[in-house]
Design a protein around this motif. Sequence first.
Motif, PDB file in Angstrom:
ATOM      1  N   VAL A   1       0.846  -1.200   0.000  1.00  0.00           N
ATOM      2  CA  VAL A   1       0.000   0.000   0.000  1.00  0.00           C
ATOM      3  C   VAL A   1       0.880   1.249   0.000  1.00  0.00           C
ATOM      4  O   VAL A   1       1.854   1.334   0.762  1.00  0.00           O
ATOM      5  N   ASP A   2       0.507   2.198  -0.855  1.00  0.00           N
ATOM      6  CA  ASP A   2       1.254   3.456  -0.860  1.00  0.00           C
ATOM      7  C   ASP A   2       0.414   4.505  -1.590  1.00  0.00           C
ATOM      8  O   ASP A   2      -0.521   4.170  -2.325  1.00  0.00           O
ATOM      9  N   ILE A   3       0.796   5.746  -1.411  1.00  0.00           N
ATOM     10  CA  ILE A   3       0.171   6.823  -2.190  1.00  0.00           C
ATOM     11  C   ILE A   3       0.782   6.847  -3.594  1.00  0.00           C
ATOM     12  O   ILE A   3       0.219   7.388  -4.525  1.00  0.00           O
TER      13      ILE A   3
ATOM     14  N   ASN B   1       2.035  -0.326  10.098  1.00  0.00           N
ATOM     15  CA  ASN B   1       1.835   1.107   9.846  1.00  0.00           C
ATOM     16  C   ASN B   1       3.202   1.753   9.638  1.00  0.00           C
ATOM     17  O   ASN B   1       3.809   2.290  10.569  1.00  0.00           O
ATOM     18  N   ASN B   2       3.662   1.666   8.395  1.00  0.00           N
ATOM     19  CA  ASN B   2       5.029   2.088   8.069  1.00  0.00           C
ATOM     20  C   ASN B   2       5.074   3.409   7.293  1.00  0.00           C
ATOM     21  O   ASN B   2       6.082   4.115   7.339  1.00  0.00           O
ATOM     22  N   ALA B   3       3.985   3.758   6.609  1.00  0.00           N
ATOM     23  CA  ALA B   3       4.010   4.964   5.759  1.00  0.00           C
ATOM     24  C   ALA B   3       4.247   6.207   6.603  1.00  0.00           C
ATOM     25  O   ALA B   3       3.741   6.332   7.716  1.00  0.00           O
TER      26      ALA B   3
ATOM     27  N   HIS C   1       8.753  18.598  13.552  1.00  0.00           N
ATOM     28  CA  HIS C   1       7.468  18.034  13.119  1.00  0.00           C
ATOM     29  C   HIS C   1       7.542  16.517  13.084  1.00  0.00           C
ATOM     30  O   HIS C   1       6.678  15.813  13.607  1.00  0.00           O
ATOM     31  N   TYR C   2       8.602  16.005  12.481  1.00  0.00           N
ATOM     32  CA  TYR C   2       8.768  14.545  12.353  1.00  0.00           C
ATOM     33  C   TYR C   2       8.941  13.891  13.727  1.00  0.00           C
ATOM     34  O   TYR C   2       8.278  12.905  14.051  1.00  0.00           O
ATOM     35  N   VAL C   3       9.829  14.469  14.535  1.00  0.00           N
ATOM     36  CA  VAL C   3      10.101  13.904  15.870  1.00  0.00           C
ATOM     37  C   VAL C   3       8.818  13.863  16.699  1.00  0.00           C
ATOM     38  O   VAL C   3       8.512  12.859  17.350  1.00  0.00           O
TER      39      VAL C   3
ATOM     40  N   LEU D   1      18.644   5.589  12.307  1.00  0.00           N
ATOM     41  CA  LEU D   1      18.835   6.048  10.922  1.00  0.00           C
ATOM     42  C   LEU D   1      19.240   4.850  10.048  1.00  0.00           C
ATOM     43  O   LEU D   1      20.202   4.146  10.353  1.00  0.00           O
ATOM     44  N   THR D   2      18.475   4.636   8.995  1.00  0.00           N
ATOM     45  CA  THR D   2      18.611   3.426   8.174  1.00  0.00           C
ATOM     46  C   THR D   2      18.825   3.802   6.721  1.00  0.00           C
ATOM     47  O   THR D   2      18.051   4.604   6.155  1.00  0.00           O
ATOM     48  N   SER D   3      19.828   3.230   6.112  1.00  0.00           N
ATOM     49  CA  SER D   3      20.105   3.505   4.702  1.00  0.00           C
ATOM     50  C   SER D   3      19.068   2.796   3.827  1.00  0.00           C
ATOM     51  O   SER D   3      18.785   1.620   4.036  1.00  0.00           O
TER      52      SER D   3
HETATM   53  N1  LIG Z   1      15.023   5.399   7.008  1.00  0.00           N
HETATM   54  C1  LIG Z   1      15.264   5.799   8.267  1.00  0.00           C
HETATM   55  O1  LIG Z   1      16.362   6.247   8.622  1.00  0.00           O
HETATM   56  C2  LIG Z   1      14.174   5.691   9.309  1.00  0.00           C
HETATM   57  C3  LIG Z   1      14.536   5.788  10.662  1.00  0.00           C
HETATM   58  C4  LIG Z   1      13.552   5.690  11.627  1.00  0.00           C
HETATM   59  C5  LIG Z   1      12.236   5.502  11.260  1.00  0.00           C
HETATM   60  N2  LIG Z   1      11.917   5.417   9.948  1.00  0.00           N
HETATM   61  C6  LIG Z   1      10.510   5.207   9.605  1.00  0.00           C
HETATM   62  O2  LIG Z   1      10.393   4.004   8.863  1.00  0.00           O
HETATM   63  C7  LIG Z   1       9.343   4.135   7.903  1.00  0.00           C
HETATM   64  C8  LIG Z   1       9.876   3.891   6.510  1.00  0.00           C
HETATM   65  O3  LIG Z   1      10.961   4.777   6.283  1.00  0.00           O
HETATM   66  P1  LIG Z   1      11.641   4.936   4.846  1.00  0.00           P
HETATM   67  O4  LIG Z   1      13.027   5.394   5.073  1.00  0.00           O
HETATM   68  O5  LIG Z   1      11.402   3.734   4.009  1.00  0.00           O
HETATM   69  O6  LIG Z   1      10.764   6.178   4.316  1.00  0.00           O
HETATM   70  P2  LIG Z   1      10.393   6.650   2.832  1.00  0.00           P
HETATM   71  O7  LIG Z   1      10.093   8.094   2.942  1.00  0.00           O
HETATM   72  O8  LIG Z   1      11.410   6.194   1.841  1.00  0.00           O
HETATM   73  O9  LIG Z   1       9.048   5.835   2.527  1.00  0.00           O
HETATM   74  C9  LIG Z   1       7.829   6.198   3.081  1.00  0.00           C
HETATM   75  C10 LIG Z   1       6.732   5.736   2.159  1.00  0.00           C
HETATM   76  O10 LIG Z   1       5.487   6.245   2.676  1.00  0.00           O
HETATM   77  C11 LIG Z   1       4.709   6.656   1.567  1.00  0.00           C
HETATM   78  N3  LIG Z   1       3.698   7.650   1.949  1.00  0.00           N
HETATM   79  C12 LIG Z   1       3.907   8.959   2.262  1.00  0.00           C
HETATM   80  N4  LIG Z   1       2.728   9.562   2.469  1.00  0.00           N
HETATM   81  C13 LIG Z   1       1.762   8.617   2.310  1.00  0.00           C
HETATM   82  C14 LIG Z   1       0.352   8.658   2.386  1.00  0.00           C
HETATM   83  N5  LIG Z   1      -0.308   9.788   2.670  1.00  0.00           N
HETATM   84  N6  LIG Z   1      -0.325   7.507   2.177  1.00  0.00           N
HETATM   85  C15 LIG Z   1       0.314   6.358   1.854  1.00  0.00           C
HETATM   86  N7  LIG Z   1       1.667   6.277   1.759  1.00  0.00           N
HETATM   87  C16 LIG Z   1       2.380   7.401   1.973  1.00  0.00           C
HETATM   88  C17 LIG Z   1       5.724   7.260   0.606  1.00  0.00           C
HETATM   89  O11 LIG Z   1       5.192   7.370  -0.710  1.00  0.00           O
HETATM   90  C18 LIG Z   1       6.861   6.274   0.726  1.00  0.00           C
HETATM   91  O12 LIG Z   1       6.754   5.222  -0.207  1.00  0.00           O
HETATM   92  C19 LIG Z   1       8.761   5.523   8.110  1.00  0.00           C
HETATM   93  O13 LIG Z   1       7.702   5.457   9.036  1.00  0.00           O
HETATM   94  C20 LIG Z   1       9.909   6.287   8.724  1.00  0.00           C
HETATM   95  O14 LIG Z   1       9.469   7.386   9.472  1.00  0.00           O
HETATM   96  C21 LIG Z   1      12.841   5.506   8.951  1.00  0.00           C
END
Ligand SMILES: NC(=O)c1ccc[n+]([C@@H]2O[C@H](COP(=O)([O-])OP(=O)(O)OC[C@H]3O[C@@H](n4cnc5c(N)ncnc54)[C@H](O)[C@@H]3O)[C@@H](O)[C@H]2O)c1
Length: 253
Positions: free
Chosen positions: A35-37, A88-90, A156-158, A189-191
């Motif tokens: 699922v994604d936007i 719930n990852n989005a 905002h994010y935090v 923080l994840t690559s």
């Molecule tokens: N990568 C990191 O360093 C990291 C660290 C801690 C937490 N996180 C969390 O892990 C999760 C995934 O991170 P990521 O790095 O893959 O992020 P990303 O930004 O690459 O992916 C997020 C996805 O969410 C989708 N999205 C955004 N708005 C949306 C909406 N309104 N409806 C449906 N989908 C929507 C985006 O299109 C995107 O595909 C997120 O919740 C992020 O906050 C990431």
Amino acid sequence: MRLKNKVAVVTGSAQGIGAVYVKALAAEGAKTVIVDIKDCAKTAEATNTDLPDAELMTHICDISDETSVHGLVQKVIKKYGRLDILVNNAAIFASLDRKPFEEISVNEWDSVMSVNLRGVFLCAKAASPIMKAQKYGKIINIASDTMMKGTKHFAHYVSSKGGVFAFTRAIAKELGEYGICVNSVAPGLTSTDVMEAEENFTLKRFDRSVSARSIQRIQQPEDLVGTIMYLASSDSDFVTGQCIVVNGGDNLY
Ligand SMILES: NC(=O)c1ccc[n+]([C@@H]2O[C@H](COP(=O)([O-])OP(=O)(O)OC[C@H]3O[C@@H](n4cnc5c(N)ncnc54)[C@H](O)[C@@H]3O)[C@@H](O)[C@H]2O)c1
């Protein structure tokens, strides 16, 4: 095949870490909904290349919109008749500018909250009646270790991720009696493929987080998979309302 006959939904899985969760859930036999936007075809193709027998469905959904989320759950139920695992990852993350909090406009603040926090609320709200009827469900909310660090220029994010952490605790108390476990995961923080594709990508960006860790290397999406699979499977049936921090031992929670 620990998740055979289970149905899993992973929001925000068109790219990044979510796409890796899809593959892991499908590898354990879950029928997995991407699922994604954004268009989800890339994740479906990549998963099917590695797992030709994987049962996948893609669905475009804006998780900040209640009607859109309702449509998602309806479609899942129509096709599979159940919903066992909601990841719930989005979130608005990779695309988000960092700036002093005084420069964050009300619109930006609201748009981050509407996806990162309201979206989690709406997806849990829509999945809950199905899971209650099944007397079984796993809701896994992705927070971030930034909520404990208070990362600069990312207010905002935090704040949104602090909300996800607290929301998880609140609804875990409400859903336990129905056999539904609700937990959060706080990655460091994840690559990701998205970050690595950035024009100005540099490993230096990760230096500070790597040096603060007990295990001093760059975090990969695969580092999160074991925790997600644990929370998605019956191994964690007596674990709810918890937050598991997966960050290589940076801030110790
Ligand atoms: N990568 C990191 O360093 C990291 C660290 C801690 C937490 N996180 C969390 O892990 C999760 C995934 O991170 P990521 O790095 O893959 O992020 P990303 O930004 O690459 O992916 C997020 C996805 O969410 C989708 N999205 C955004 N708005 C949306 C909406 N309104 N409806 C449906 N989908 C929507 C985006 O299109 C995107 O595909 C997120 O919740 C992020 O906050 C990431």
